[in-house]
Design a protein around this motif. Sequence first.
Motif, PDB file in Angstrom:
ATOM      1  N   MET A   1       0.689   2.844  14.703  1.00 26.53           N
ATOM      2  CA  MET A   1       1.347   2.232  13.222  1.00 26.53           C
ATOM      3  C   MET A   1       1.355   0.885  13.319  1.00 26.53           C
ATOM      4  SD  MET A   1       3.630   5.294  12.647  1.00 26.53           S
ATOM      5  CE  MET A   1       3.111   7.105  12.603  1.00 26.53           C
ATOM      6  N   VAL A   2       1.360   0.098  14.631  1.00 25.52           N
ATOM      7  CA  VAL A   2       1.795  -1.167  14.541  1.00 25.52           C
ATOM      8  C   VAL A   2       1.018  -2.050  13.719  1.00 25.52           C
ATOM      9  CG1 VAL A   2       1.860  -3.197  16.045  1.00 25.52           C
ATOM     10  CG2 VAL A   2       2.814  -1.049  16.981  1.00 25.52           C
ATOM     11  N   ASN A   3      -0.506  -1.745  13.688  1.00 23.84           N
ATOM     12  CA  ASN A   3      -1.366  -2.575  12.924  1.00 23.84           C
ATOM     13  C   ASN A   3      -1.158  -2.692  11.532  1.00 23.84           C
ATOM     14  OD1 ASN A   3      -2.962  -4.176  14.166  1.00 23.84           O
ATOM     15  ND2 ASN A   3      -4.575  -2.673  14.761  1.00 23.84           N
ATOM     16  N   GLU A   4      -0.840  -1.240  10.777  1.00 22.79           N
ATOM     17  CA  GLU A   4      -0.508  -1.108   9.611  1.00 22.79           C
ATOM     18  C   GLU A   4       0.460  -2.454   9.048  1.00 22.79           C
ATOM     19  OE1 GLU A   4       1.777   2.485   8.232  1.00 22.79           O
ATOM     20  OE2 GLU A   4       0.194   2.716   9.905  1.00 22.79           O
ATOM     21  N   VAL A   5       1.623  -2.375   9.956  1.00 23.74           N
ATOM     22  CA  VAL A   5       2.614  -3.315   9.480  1.00 23.74           C
ATOM     23  C   VAL A   5       2.341  -4.752   9.689  1.00 23.74           C
ATOM     24  CG1 VAL A   5       5.203  -3.810  10.336  1.00 23.74           C
ATOM     25  CG2 VAL A   5       4.326  -1.272  10.027  1.00 23.74           C
ATOM     26  N   LEU A   6       1.620  -5.031  10.769  1.00 22.53           N
ATOM     27  CA  LEU A   6       1.212  -6.365  11.121  1.00 22.53           C
ATOM     28  C   LEU A   6       0.050  -7.010  10.165  1.00 22.53           C
ATOM     29  CD1 LEU A   6       0.688  -6.642  14.903  1.00 22.53           C
ATOM     30  CD2 LEU A   6       2.593  -7.216  13.524  1.00 22.53           C
ATOM     31  N   GLN A   7      -0.731  -5.984   9.412  1.00 21.22           N
ATOM     32  CA  GLN A   7      -1.577  -6.454   8.428  1.00 21.22           C
ATOM     33  C   GLN A   7      -0.762  -6.794   7.029  1.00 21.22           C
ATOM     34  OE1 GLN A   7      -4.370  -3.075   8.272  1.00 21.22           O
ATOM     35  NE2 GLN A   7      -5.637  -4.168   9.851  1.00 21.22           N
ATOM     36  N   VAL A   8       0.258  -6.130   6.885  1.00 24.02           N
ATOM     37  CA  VAL A   8       1.117  -6.423   5.589  1.00 24.02           C
ATOM     38  C   VAL A   8       1.773  -7.698   5.926  1.00 24.02           C
ATOM     39  CG1 VAL A   8       3.039  -5.588   4.427  1.00 24.02           C
ATOM     40  CG2 VAL A   8       1.506  -4.079   4.892  1.00 24.02           C
TER      41      VAL A   8
ATOM     42  N   GLY B   1       0.868  -1.158   0.200  1.00 20.04           N
ATOM     43  CA  GLY B   1       0.124  -0.073   0.081  1.00 20.04           C
ATOM     44  C   GLY B   1       1.005   1.440  -0.083  1.00 20.04           C
ATOM     45  N   MET B   2       1.992   1.212  -0.651  1.00 18.18           N
ATOM     46  CA  MET B   2       2.896   2.492  -0.782  1.00 18.18           C
ATOM     47  C   MET B   2       3.064   2.923  -2.208  1.00 18.18           C
ATOM     48  SD  MET B   2       3.417   3.597   2.420  1.00 18.18           S
ATOM     49  CE  MET B   2       4.995   4.934   2.015  1.00 18.18           C
ATOM     50  N   GLN B   3       2.469   2.635  -3.054  1.00 24.73           N
ATOM     51  CA  GLN B   3       2.647   3.061  -4.292  1.00 24.73           C
ATOM     52  C   GLN B   3       2.454   4.552  -4.523  1.00 24.73           C
ATOM     53  OE1 GLN B   3      -0.017   1.295  -3.378  1.00 24.73           O
ATOM     54  NE2 GLN B   3      -1.915   1.306  -4.594  1.00 24.73           N
ATOM     55  N   ASP B   4       1.534   5.140  -3.849  1.00 25.65           N
ATOM     56  CA  ASP B   4       1.356   6.592  -3.939  1.00 25.65           C
ATOM     57  C   ASP B   4       2.522   7.422  -3.501  1.00 25.65           C
ATOM     58  OD1 ASP B   4      -1.190   5.713  -4.639  1.00 25.65           O
ATOM     59  OD2 ASP B   4      -2.216   6.106  -2.738  1.00 25.65           O
ATOM     60  N   ARG B   5       3.402   6.843  -2.557  1.00 22.12           N
ATOM     61  CA  ARG B   5       4.525   7.476  -2.196  1.00 22.12           C
ATOM     62  C   ARG B   5       5.907   7.106  -2.844  1.00 22.12           C
ATOM     63  NH1 ARG B   5       2.014   9.568   2.799  1.00 22.12           N
ATOM     64  NH2 ARG B   5      -0.259   9.666   1.876  1.00 22.12           N
ATOM     65  N   MET B   6       5.651   6.592  -3.812  1.00 25.40           N
ATOM     66  CA  MET B   6       7.145   5.735  -4.412  1.00 25.40           C
ATOM     67  C   MET B   6       8.102   6.867  -4.619  1.00 25.40           C
ATOM     68  SD  MET B   6       6.035   4.293  -8.048  1.00 25.40           S
ATOM     69  CE  MET B   6       5.528   5.310  -9.314  1.00 25.40           C
ATOM     70  N   HIS B   7       7.594   8.155  -4.995  1.00 19.37           N
ATOM     71  CA  HIS B   7       8.726   9.372  -5.165  1.00 19.37           C
ATOM     72  C   HIS B   7       8.944   9.977  -3.808  1.00 19.37           C
ATOM     73  CE1 HIS B   7       9.032   7.921  -9.105  1.00 19.37           C
ATOM     74  NE2 HIS B   7       7.686   8.133  -9.353  1.00 19.37           N
ATOM     75  N   TYR B   8       8.537   9.599  -2.560  1.00 21.51           N
ATOM     76  CA  TYR B   8       8.870  10.368  -1.579  1.00 21.51           C
ATOM     77  C   TYR B   8      10.149   9.904  -1.196  1.00 21.51           C
ATOM     78  CZ  TYR B   8       3.974  12.113  -0.670  1.00 21.51           C
ATOM     79  OH  TYR B   8       2.761  12.646  -0.539  1.00 21.51           O
ATOM     80  N   ARG B   9      10.821  10.828  -0.413  1.00 22.23           N
ATOM     81  CA  ARG B   9      12.102  10.567   0.386  1.00 22.23           C
ATOM     82  C   ARG B   9      11.901   9.729   1.467  1.00 22.23           C
ATOM     83  NH1 ARG B   9      15.763  12.574  -2.772  1.00 22.23           N
ATOM     84  NH2 ARG B   9      17.538  11.818  -1.557  1.00 22.23           N
ATOM     85  N   VAL B  10      12.727   8.982   2.214  1.00 20.79           N
ATOM     86  CA  VAL B  10      12.552   8.101   3.274  1.00 20.79           C
ATOM     87  C   VAL B  10      12.182   9.262   4.360  1.00 20.79           C
ATOM     88  CG1 VAL B  10      13.648   6.738   4.995  1.00 20.79           C
ATOM     89  CG2 VAL B  10      13.892   6.323   2.597  1.00 20.79           C
ATOM     90  N   ASN B  11      12.676  10.421   4.580  1.00 29.99           N
ATOM     91  CA  ASN B  11      12.399  11.157   5.743  1.00 29.99           C
ATOM     92  C   ASN B  11      11.149  11.783   5.631  1.00 29.99           C
ATOM     93  OD1 ASN B  11      12.929  13.356   4.051  1.00 29.99           O
ATOM     94  ND2 ASN B  11      15.041  13.967   5.140  1.00 29.99           N
ATOM     95  N   GLU B  12      10.184  11.736   4.564  1.00 30.33           N
ATOM     96  CA  GLU B  12       9.180  12.442   4.353  1.00 30.33           C
ATOM     97  C   GLU B  12       7.937  11.595   4.610  1.00 30.33           C
ATOM     98  OE1 GLU B  12      10.173  15.367   0.776  1.00 30.33           O
ATOM     99  OE2 GLU B  12       9.477  13.372   0.345  1.00 30.33           O
ATOM    100  N   ILE B  13       8.106  10.072   5.046  1.00 37.10           N
ATOM    101  CA  ILE B  13       7.230   9.218   5.577  1.00 37.10           C
ATOM    102  C   ILE B  13       7.210   8.840   6.889  1.00 37.10           C
ATOM    103  CG2 ILE B  13       6.858   8.222   3.264  1.00 37.10           C
ATOM    104  CD1 ILE B  13       8.527   6.027   3.722  1.00 37.10           C
ATOM    105  N   SER B  14       6.052   8.302   7.527  1.00 36.39           N
ATOM    106  CA  SER B  14       6.227   7.982   8.932  1.00 36.39           C
ATOM    107  C   SER B  14       6.764   6.436   9.196  1.00 36.39           C
ATOM    108  CB  SER B  14       4.577   7.660   9.478  1.00 36.39           C
ATOM    109  OG  SER B  14       4.144   6.500   8.617  1.00 36.39           O
TER     110      SER B  14
END
Length: 431
Positions: free
Chosen positions: A362-369, A316-329
Amino acid sequence: MEHSILSVRHLKKDFGTTSVLKDISLEVKKGDVIAIIGPSGSGKSTFLRCVNLLENPTDGEIFYQSNIPTRASFKEANEIKKEYDIKIAKLKKEGAFAGDIEKIITERNIKIDAINSSFDRIDNSAIFQINKLSLDQKQYEKDLHNEFNRTINPDKAQLSDFKHKIDVFEEEFKAVKHPTSEMKNEHNEGLKKLEDLYKNLKVSLKEKAVQERTKVNYEEIVEKRKQLKANLKHEIEARIVESREDTSKKINELKGTINNIDINLVRAKITMVFQSFNLFNNYDVLGNCVLGQTKVLHNSKKEAIEIAKNALKTVGMQDRMHYRVNEISGGQKQRVAIARAMCMNPDIVLFDEPTSALDPEMVNEVLQVMKKLADEGMTMIVVTHEMNFAKNVANKVLFMEDGYVVEEGNPDQVFNHPKNKRTAEFIGGSK
Ligand SMILES: Nc1ncnc2c1ncn2[C@@H]1O[C@H](COP(=O)(O)OP(=O)(O)O)[C@@H](O)[C@H]1O
Ligand SMILES: [Mg+2]
């Protein structure tokens, strides 16, 4: 019965004099989701790092068998790819039928598959055997030097043996959990007796040495001792040279079998997701997923981007593929790290507390993946404090403590009917 894709047998790992992994065995089959739980410091991370070849085990074996192409086969396959690319481009230019081009592509794929499967499966236990051989050699040399010193100076050896006896006596008492005052007194008395004996021994050995010096033939004695020392030294040196030659011969033979392996490729196939993400901050999200593919798998950039985009979609990160690492949670970073791992087309993914560094929301979104990957049949080993994940997603749970696997079973066995008291305490405490 289905084969294990990873077998860990009697794995041991020391750091200096500290023994961190004492005896770990584990069989991993395709599609297994194995949760490892246990208190901090029990060796969980060290275990994963050994499996991933980030650490060299002290003893034991890790068998990982996979169709990993060697450097040579990569090169060969790439040449064929290039050759066919030219052929196909030419056909297209000439306006060939789609069916004819399809045929050529199939021909190319068959050739490349044949190259990849013509190489033996890689048995990376050779890497560990090499490590063990060199450690054994070091120990052998240490033992010989010890033997030398003991023969040359028996009095000193006698003293140090006695000192060791005292140390053991003290250590054994320290291991007693709740000694009564009676036991303490008894111990102190025993200790005093031993220390007195030690002092006496020291004095008498000194006296013996002084007496010896007054002997008429003292010079003769000294000369004999010198001779003995020289002979022994010579003999020990010869034995060391001989065993070093033998060891390096064995190591070279083993190296011959693995020279062709790119260790980074093994790491890509047993890939790791870290607690602290370990993303490259100077690349964007897509770049993080492309880099390993082009560097390690030698995928073309175009192919790598396509694979990366698909993996980013999965998390679920296709929308952020051009973000830099420090711009995401943090949660997003970990999802990118998982996508990056998936891009390597791994056989096994190792997770080392993937949600421990995250804010609770934020734990859940990772566990779901992670659950999604598990449902899709990915083979996973997950070190985690998320008991619900271990209970509901894993098919096998290991409880580790103090360098051992204390308990192992399916989630129902481990969580609802633990055989070991420590497991029950740990699970009870973390509910
Ligand atoms: N590189 C190292 N050098 C020395 N000691 C280490 C090293 N790595 C880990 N340890 C020690 O090994 C033990 C187990 O650590 P670790 O595997 O990180 O445990 P866990 O992941 O279960 O918390 C700890 O006591 C730790 O201090
Ligand atoms: Mg750890």
